[in-house]
Scaffold this active site. Sequence first.
Site, mmCIF file in Angstrom:
data_model
loop_
_atom_site.group_PDB
_atom_site.id
_atom_site.type_symbol
_atom_site.label_atom_id
_atom_site.label_comp_id
_atom_site.label_asym_id
_atom_site.label_seq_id
_atom_site.Cartn_x
_atom_site.Cartn_y
_atom_site.Cartn_z
ATOM 1 N N ASP A 160 0.637 -43.469 -29.666
ATOM 2 C CA ASP A 160 0.360 -42.034 -29.709
ATOM 3 C C ASP A 160 -1.009 -41.738 -29.105
ATOM 4 O OD1 ASP A 160 -1.429 -42.816 -31.824
ATOM 5 O OD2 ASP A 160 0.309 -42.828 -33.161
ATOM 6 N N ASP A 183 1.772 -36.558 -16.180
ATOM 7 C CA ASP A 183 3.065 -36.751 -15.540
ATOM 8 C C ASP A 183 3.745 -35.384 -15.485
ATOM 9 O OD1 ASP A 183 5.431 -38.193 -14.631
ATOM 10 O OD2 ASP A 183 4.574 -39.904 -15.684
ATOM 11 N N ASP A 211 7.106 -36.694 -10.892
ATOM 12 C CA ASP A 211 8.330 -37.479 -11.027
ATOM 13 C C ASP A 211 9.375 -37.078 -9.970
ATOM 14 O OD1 ASP A 211 9.566 -39.414 -13.016
ATOM 15 O OD2 ASP A 211 11.099 -37.850 -13.060
ATOM 16 N N GLU A 270 6.064 -39.209 -6.802
ATOM 17 C CA GLU A 270 6.982 -40.345 -6.849
ATOM 18 C C GLU A 270 8.187 -40.019 -5.978
ATOM 19 O OE1 GLU A 270 9.637 -43.017 -9.918
ATOM 20 O OE2 GLU A 270 9.775 -40.838 -9.837
ATOM 21 N N HIS A 318 6.055 -48.395 -15.376
ATOM 22 C CA HIS A 318 6.943 -48.438 -16.543
ATOM 23 C C HIS A 318 8.410 -48.615 -16.171
ATOM 24 C CE1 HIS A 318 7.133 -44.454 -14.949
ATOM 25 N NE2 HIS A 318 8.170 -44.173 -15.715
ATOM 26 N N ASP A 319 8.731 -48.586 -14.874
ATOM 27 C CA ASP A 319 10.122 -48.767 -14.425
ATOM 28 C C ASP A 319 10.371 -50.143 -13.810
ATOM 29 O OD1 ASP A 319 10.797 -46.122 -15.103
ATOM 30 O OD2 ASP A 319 10.317 -45.370 -13.100
HETATM 31 O O1 ISL Z 1 13.727 -47.165 -12.334
HETATM 32 C C1 ISL Z 1 14.581 -46.866 -11.546
HETATM 33 C C2 ISL Z 1 15.846 -47.550 -11.488
HETATM 34 O O2 ISL Z 1 15.663 -48.778 -12.006
HETATM 35 C C3 ISL Z 1 14.372 -45.807 -10.604
HETATM 36 O O3 ISL Z 1 15.521 -45.465 -9.924
HETATM 37 C C4 ISL Z 1 13.873 -44.598 -11.336
HETATM 38 O O4 ISL Z 1 14.886 -44.018 -12.061
HETATM 39 C C5 ISL Z 1 13.328 -43.641 -10.331
HETATM 40 O O5 ISL Z 1 12.241 -44.284 -9.771
HETATM 41 C C6 ISL Z 1 12.864 -42.362 -10.985
HETATM 42 O O6 ISL Z 1 11.961 -42.640 -12.016
HETATM 43 C C7 ISL Z 1 11.370 -41.595 -12.686
HETATM 44 O O7 ISL Z 1 12.287 -40.617 -13.100
HETATM 45 C C8 ISL Z 1 13.242 -41.015 -14.086
HETATM 46 C C9 ISL Z 1 12.614 -41.764 -15.255
HETATM 47 O O8 ISL Z 1 13.605 -42.379 -16.016
HETATM 48 C C10 ISL Z 1 11.637 -42.814 -14.787
HETATM 49 O O9 ISL Z 1 11.015 -43.440 -15.880
HETATM 50 C C11 ISL Z 1 10.649 -42.129 -13.895
HETATM 51 O O10 ISL Z 1 9.613 -42.978 -13.485
HETATM 52 C C12 ISL Z 1 13.902 -39.763 -14.555
HETATM 53 O O11 ISL Z 1 12.929 -38.839 -14.939
#
Ligand code: ISL
Length: 535
Positions: A28, A97, A192, A238, A310-311
């Site tokens: 948090d 974000d 995003d 992004e 984080h992805d």
């Molecule tokens: O992580 C992915 C697939 O493994 C990517 O396709 C990802 O979904 C894409 O980069 C978009 O990411 C962003 O938008 C998403 C969210 O889930 C991700 O965490 C974010 O970084 C939807 O908002």
Amino acid sequence: MTAWWKDAVVYQVYPRSFADSDGDGVGDLRGVLSRLDHLVDLGVDVLWLSPVYRSPMRDNGYDISDYRDVDPLFGTLADLDELVAALHERGMKLLMDLVVNHTSDEHPWFVASRDRDSPMRDWYWWRDEPNDWRAFFSGPAWTYDEQSGQYYLHLFSPHQPDLNWENPEVRAAVHAMMRWWLDRGVDGFRMDVINMISKDPALPDRGPRFPGPRIHEFLQEMHREVLAGREGLLTVGEMPGVTVEQARRFTDPRRHELDMVFQFEHVGLDHGSSKWDVRPLHLPDLKASLGRWQDGLAERGWNSLYLNNHDQPRAVSRFGDDGRHRDRSATMLATLLHLHRGTPYVYQGEELGMTNYPFTSVEQLRDLESVNHFHEAVAEGQDPEQVLEAVRAMSRDNARTPMQWDDSRHASFTTGRPWLPVHPNHAEGVNAAAQREDPDSVLSYYRRLIALRHEEPVVAHGEFAMLLPEDERVYAFTRRLDDVELLVLCNVSGDVVEVDLPDVATRTAAPVLIGNVPGSTGPVLEPWEARVHRT
Ligand code: ISL
């Protein structure tokens, strides 16, 4: 306008997994506030905070139901204000974000839009017949809404309906919300999937194709309505699938769109037919890709540099050796990345050499993408053990296990039960407390690397030239600014290698600005060694 961000390093905090102040097992804002010393100690300039807005948390906050409030799970608006003030006091900035391609299906805008007669019907994409688009997290990109008898578009999960940016009221509402945050003191936005906000209104099959026809118009309008006239901001978009030619247009300062973009080419090089079809990285491919981005944005535009977020799975597990050579390969990857021209992004835990988690069952996973994939692949008849192997390598949950602060219970992330398990290697030196005091640790290396960028203008601004493009183990390049030249040598392998360059003996006898094998010079590189000579 000064491009201060060219000399900056950004640190990404995934708030769920950073520090938990109240023992509910989820990180948090008060947790973040309690750990700012760590960022000061590292020397980073900007904190990028993944979403903390009100959300049903179907996608860990990337599904927002109120853009102007903090989710109680993370704290309050007052905590957020305190974070802004605390960062500014320490000379750092806060990047929020911004998730505006879609909202949560519980956002009042979508709730209103579900009524056919509502003036907000047109804020989202409604059609009698779906097209053939697929959603990123499995299944069709359209879901039928019983209440209003039509389908709505969602490029991500059905709980993330896409906003209709064709509607000027949608754009105005987003602009107003952005100004509201800037007035509160935040310093910019990570946007995003921002290349997806413009869609061809005909919604043709075999798509979607990005960027859509009005993307530049939308970004320029956003710049005019929200960003223009405010100094000291940073915007990073992004953009999955963006090409270097497109990125040059998005980041050309004369066009007033974005400062930089996150591109995905280099993190797709080990994907086969999908991200779950994992292929070994062929090093010349990485050089060709990153080299093309260096060249493509050399004269105009700017690169962002990242291996982790984080992805993505943890880079040391993915491209290095997270066993015997964990620390050495982690610092090599850091050197390789930070010495390119662009703005580097450090994802929480990367500076400790945090690794992928040894997931052994689907019950341990929380990420909807991984969970969906597992069930779908097994339903299609794939062997569950093999599916798990791919998930272990590629799942987004690898990046999301809690930050490792020390070697005590749950690595001091929480006093409660963590929402994802803590990696057992927090007890074997992969933690901030142990590494802070150790001059040979990954953390100490990151601190030196970040300091180097702040001390030596060539690191941020120097011209880039790739060397040895075909070499399968050595990643080598030079950087040059005025009369300063750096030679960067990285051994991306567990072998001892000899560097094959003209004048190599003289060049590798030059002073070492930073390296991960103390005292090492000369043409031979130890396994996973990295070195930066000033030649
Ligand atoms: O992580 C992915 C697939 O493994 C990517 O396709 C990802 O979904 C894409 O980069 C978009 O990411 C962003 O938008 C998403 C969210 O889930 C991700 O965490 C974010 O970084 C939807 O908002």
